[in-house]
Motif scaffolding. Structure first.
Motif, short mmCIF file in Angstrom:
data_model
loop_
_atom_site.label_atom_id
_atom_site.label_comp_id
_atom_site.label_asym_id
_atom_site.label_seq_id
_atom_site.Cartn_x
_atom_site.Cartn_y
_atom_site.Cartn_z
N ARG A 187 8.19 29.89 7.59
CA ARG A 187 8.14 29.54 6.16
C ARG A 187 7.85 30.77 5.31
O ARG A 187 8.50 30.99 4.29
CB ARG A 187 7.06 28.49 5.90
N SER A 188 6.86 31.56 5.74
CA SER A 188 6.49 32.74 4.94
C SER A 188 7.65 33.72 4.85
O SER A 188 7.94 34.25 3.78
CB SER A 188 5.29 33.45 5.56
N VAL A 189 8.33 33.95 6.00
CA VAL A 189 9.41 34.95 5.97
C VAL A 189 10.54 34.46 5.08
O VAL A 189 11.14 35.24 4.34
CB VAL A 189 9.90 35.26 7.40
N ILE A 190 10.82 33.17 5.12
CA ILE A 190 11.93 32.66 4.30
C ILE A 190 11.54 32.63 2.82
O ILE A 190 12.32 33.06 1.97
CB ILE A 190 12.35 31.26 4.79
N ASN A 191 10.34 32.16 2.54
CA ASN A 191 9.96 32.00 1.14
C ASN A 191 9.47 33.30 0.51
O ASN A 191 9.75 33.56 -0.66
CB ASN A 191 8.89 30.92 0.99
N THR A 192 8.70 34.08 1.25
CA THR A 192 8.15 35.31 0.68
C THR A 192 8.40 36.48 1.62
O THR A 192 7.48 37.03 2.21
CB THR A 192 6.63 35.17 0.46
N PRO A 193 9.69 36.86 1.78
CA PRO A 193 9.98 37.98 2.67
C PRO A 193 9.35 39.26 2.15
O PRO A 193 9.26 39.46 0.94
CB PRO A 193 11.51 38.07 2.64
N ARG A 194 8.87 40.10 3.04
CA ARG A 194 8.21 41.33 2.61
C ARG A 194 9.04 42.57 2.87
O ARG A 194 8.90 43.56 2.18
CB ARG A 194 6.85 41.45 3.32
N HIS A 195 9.87 42.51 3.91
CA HIS A 195 10.74 43.66 4.15
C HIS A 195 11.97 43.52 3.23
O HIS A 195 12.55 42.44 3.14
CB HIS A 195 11.18 43.69 5.61
N PRO A 196 12.37 44.59 2.57
CA PRO A 196 13.52 44.48 1.66
C PRO A 196 14.78 43.96 2.36
O PRO A 196 15.58 43.27 1.75
CB PRO A 196 13.71 45.92 1.17
N TYR A 197 14.93 44.29 3.66
CA TYR A 197 16.12 43.78 4.36
C TYR A 197 16.03 42.27 4.53
O TYR A 197 16.99 41.54 4.29
CB TYR A 197 16.26 44.45 5.73
N ALA A 198 14.84 41.79 4.95
CA ALA A 198 14.64 40.34 5.09
C ALA A 198 14.86 39.67 3.74
O ALA A 198 15.50 38.61 3.64
CB ALA A 198 13.24 40.05 5.62
N ASP A 199 14.39 40.30 2.69
CA ASP A 199 14.57 39.76 1.36
C ASP A 199 16.06 39.66 1.02
O ASP A 199 16.54 38.65 0.50
CB ASP A 199 13.85 40.65 0.34
N GLY A 200 16.80 40.72 1.35
CA GLY A 200 18.24 40.71 1.09
C GLY A 200 18.93 39.62 1.90
O GLY A 200 19.82 38.92 1.40
N LEU A 201 18.49 39.44 3.15
CA LEU A 201 19.06 38.41 4.02
C LEU A 201 18.85 37.02 3.42
O LEU A 201 19.77 36.19 3.38
CB LEU A 201 18.38 38.50 5.38
N MET A 202 17.62 36.78 2.93
CA MET A 202 17.32 35.47 2.36
C MET A 202 18.11 35.27 1.07
O MET A 202 18.60 34.18 0.79
CB MET A 202 15.83 35.32 2.05
N GLY A 203 18.26 36.37 0.30
CA GLY A 203 18.99 36.26 -0.96
C GLY A 203 20.47 35.98 -0.74
O GLY A 203 21.15 35.46 -1.63
N ALA A 204 20.97 36.32 0.46
CA ALA A 204 22.39 36.13 0.73
C ALA A 204 22.67 34.75 1.32
O ALA A 204 23.79 34.44 1.69
CB ALA A 204 22.88 37.20 1.71
#
Lengths: 325, 325
Positions: free
Chosen positions: B241-258
């Motif tokens: 849940r945390s990684v999906i909702n509040t990703p901290r690594h910019p790559y993870a953030d980009g992945l979730m945004g895509a």
């Protein structure tokens, strides 16, 4: 499945009829047998009498029908050269060829499949490359040369094995076998190697390349991931999947072993069908040639049929596809 | 506290080649506890499958574990010999592959594939193994399991085959299952069923699961924690849940945004500019720095802190993203 079998049987009959026509055609087109059979001192009456006896004065279609009827009953007429029924001559010669073919066939299969599997599994080892290189020799050297080389090394130089003939044979109810005497077995070794070497190397190379292909498949990987033993993976899971193409080629090669034992039998003066055929060609002994042709075609057709049936035994997917069409 | 079922420490997988050594898995560490499902995501070539294969000891040469340790139930397994590894595979680590159509041997009945695997790992008679095979098929939801033992793989649909594959992977009750893209080759409607099945079986038995996929939907559905891989390294590791909702690594953030969602008023999907570097050509410092919107000079020079050094650090990043609570 049954429909498939019937269809294949009908196809086989057509093939045999065509070969029969070719065999029969030899009587018509390769010289006049009457001239060969009767000497210089012949009269018109003799010729007419013989023509009538051989049925040569009847219409072609009738002659073909008679030829087929007799052939189906195993009667191929009388040898021009020996004056005896062709079927007797063939029955007398067949055991020699069949024993030779059986030994080289088994040898080719056992060593071919065994070496193919081993060289595929251990393809990085030096001896695997050595076997592959040597197999090129087996594939590319002509049979007669291999035979002569073997005779030179093992019969002439080392004097270990006889260079010609079948050795002593034992007759078992009309079947003469060389398996029961020591000289019979030693006489078999060199011709069997000569005849089987090409097939062995061919089978080995096919098994190897098929194995390399199959070993890359996912189900082999999955079998590894389940912790199965290498022996089971290689021989149970992988080898079985290589068998369809291997059987196709092997089946045809088994036919060739009998059909083309001519060269080996000539080199080793092996008293079998091949030698009989060569002698028949030299003397234009057409009934013998025709019978040989028919015999070999029956052999090839039956081997093909067996190969097709083996596909079904090996690959369950074929039964489904066959049922649909 | 019980030790984790799987503990991977500083694992490096190297592939030597003429052009140099590439490291498709570079210094990753993670644990999976009993009954836990760890999702491993990343794009193609990020090293996720390679990480799974390294654990079960199925790396294809010349790929090999160059350094690091793999511990299974408190026993170190990365340095075992082939025979000991084989005993572990299937018995302690099960594996499910991507494509159920090619994972099963087409020429063997599924009952034979099951009993063979069961008897390899458990001391059972043929009859006991058969009963267990039936039970294993029933557990994965194959109707009329006892009769289906005699079926060949081609007689099952894709989804059913993946159930059989899962039954095969779990039939010796391993404590860890590595599922490598188990739903990628399946219809969307079947995917959910297979994930639910895998989840239920592992919950019931307390099996730890390493779920490798590139499908964030599958991860969100099934995983407890998620590891995001980029260019052979772990970018982020944390509760799903945390990684999906509040990703901290910019790559993870980009992945979730895509990731598309069905929410009303969906904004345009974001994309990450550029492409993942090839394994031979990974930039110094942080591998993601050339594509990272937050990258500073430090990122291009110094590799980011490795995950696991700091228990609070979830992302391998110099400037992790902050999310206001």
């Amino acid at each position: 499945m049954l429909a498939f079998l019937i269809r294949r049987l009908l196809q086989s009959v057509v093939v045999l009829l065509v070969v029969g026509a070719v065999s029969f055609g030899m009587f018509r087109f390769i010289g006049d047998p009457v001239n060969n059979m009767l000497g210089q001192e012949r009269t018109q009456a003799d010729i007419a009498e013989l023509r009538d006896r051989l049925g040569l004065d009847r219409p072609v279609v009738v002659q073909y029908a008679v030829f087929l009827r007799n052939a189906v009953q195993g009667d191929f007429g009388t040898s021009y050269r020996q004056g005896r029924p062709v079927s007797d001559i063939i029955a007398e010669r067949a055991p020699a060829t069949l024993e030779l073919a059986a030994v080289s066939g088994v040898m080719a299969l056992v060593f071919g499949i065994g070496l193919g599997v081993i060289t595929a599994i251990k393809r990085q080892s030096w001896w695997s490359s050595a076997i592959m290189t040597l197999s090129l020799v087996g594939v590319s050297l002509p049979t007669f040369l291999i035979g002569i080389l073997l005779i030179y090394v093992f019969s002439v130089q080392l004097e270990w094995l006889p260079s010609f003939g079948r050795g002593e044979t034992v007759s078992l109810g009309g079947w003469t076998t060389g398996f029961l005497t020591q000289s019979g077995i030693t006489a078999l070794i060199l011709p069997a190697i000569t005849l089987g070497l090409y097939q062995m190397t061919l089978i080995m190379r096919i098994v190897r390349s098929e194995m390399l292909e199959v070993l890359r498949q996912d189900y082999i990987r999955f079998a590894r991931a389940r912790g199965l033993r290498d022996r089971s993976i290689n021989f149970r899971h992988a080898l079985k999947n290589t068998l369809v193409p291997v059987i196709t080629v092997t089946g045809l090669q088994m036919g060739s072993i009998i059909a083309f034992s001519i060269i080996t039998e000539t080199v080793f003066q092996w008293p079998g069908l091949g030698l009989l055929f060569i002698n028949a060609v030299q003397f234009v002994d057409i009934p013998v040639m025709a019978a040989y042709l028919m015999l070999i075609s029956v052999l090839f057709v039956s081997i093909n049929l067996v190969v097709d049936l083996l596909y079904f035994a090996i690959d369950p997917r074929l039964s489904v596809e066959g049922a649909k069409t | 506290m019980t030790p984790p079922v799987l503990s991977v420490r500083n694992l490096v997988v190297a592939i030597p080649s003429r052009a140099g050594v590439s490291r498709p898995v570079n210094n990753i560490s993670y644990d999976i506890a009993q009954g836990e499902i760890l999702g491993v995501v990343g794009e193609s070539g990020a090293g996720k499958s390679m990480a799974g294969n390294a654990v079960i000891g199925l790396l294809d040469r010349p790929a090999h574990i160059a350094s690091g340790e793999v511990w299974l139930n408190g026993r170190r397994i990365d340095n075992l010999g082939p025979e000991e590894l084989r005993r572990i595979r299937g018995r302690q680590i099960g594996m499910v592959f991507q494509d159920p159509l090619t994972s099963l041997n087409p020429l063997l009945r599924i009952g034979d594939q099951l009993t063979e695997t069961i008897r390899e790992h458990l001391p059972m008679t043929a009859a006991q193994a058969r009963d267990r095979a039936v039970a294993a098929l029933e557990e994965v939801g194959i109707p009329a399991a006892a009769e289906r033992l005699n079926s060949y793989p081609h007689e099952f649909s894709g989804g059913m085959r993946q159930r059989v594959v899962i039954a095969l992977a779990l039939c010796a009750e391993p404590s860890l299952v590595i599922a490598d893209e188990p739903t990628t080759a399946l219809d969307v409607s079947v995917q959910a069923q297979i994930i639910a099945l895998l989840k239920r079986l592992c919950r019931d038995r307390g099996t730890a699961v390493m779920l490798v996929t590139h499908d964030m939907g599958v991860i969100a559905e099934a995983a407890d924690r998620v590891a995001v891989m980029y260019a052979g390294r772990l970018a982020e590791l944390g509760p799903v849940r945390s990684v999906i909702n509040t990703p901290r690594h910019p790559y993870a953030d980009g992945l979730m945004g895509a990731m598309p969602s069905l929410a009303v008023g969906q904004r345009r999907l974001r994309q990450i500019p550029g492409a993942m570097p090839r394994p031979m050509n990974i930039p110094s410092g942080c591998a993601f720095s050339p594509r990272c919107p937050r990258a500073a000079d430090k990122c291009r020079i110094d590799p980011p802190p490795t995950l696991g050094d700091d228990p609070k650090g979830r992302a391998a990043c110099w400037f992790p993203m902050e999310h206001p609570a």
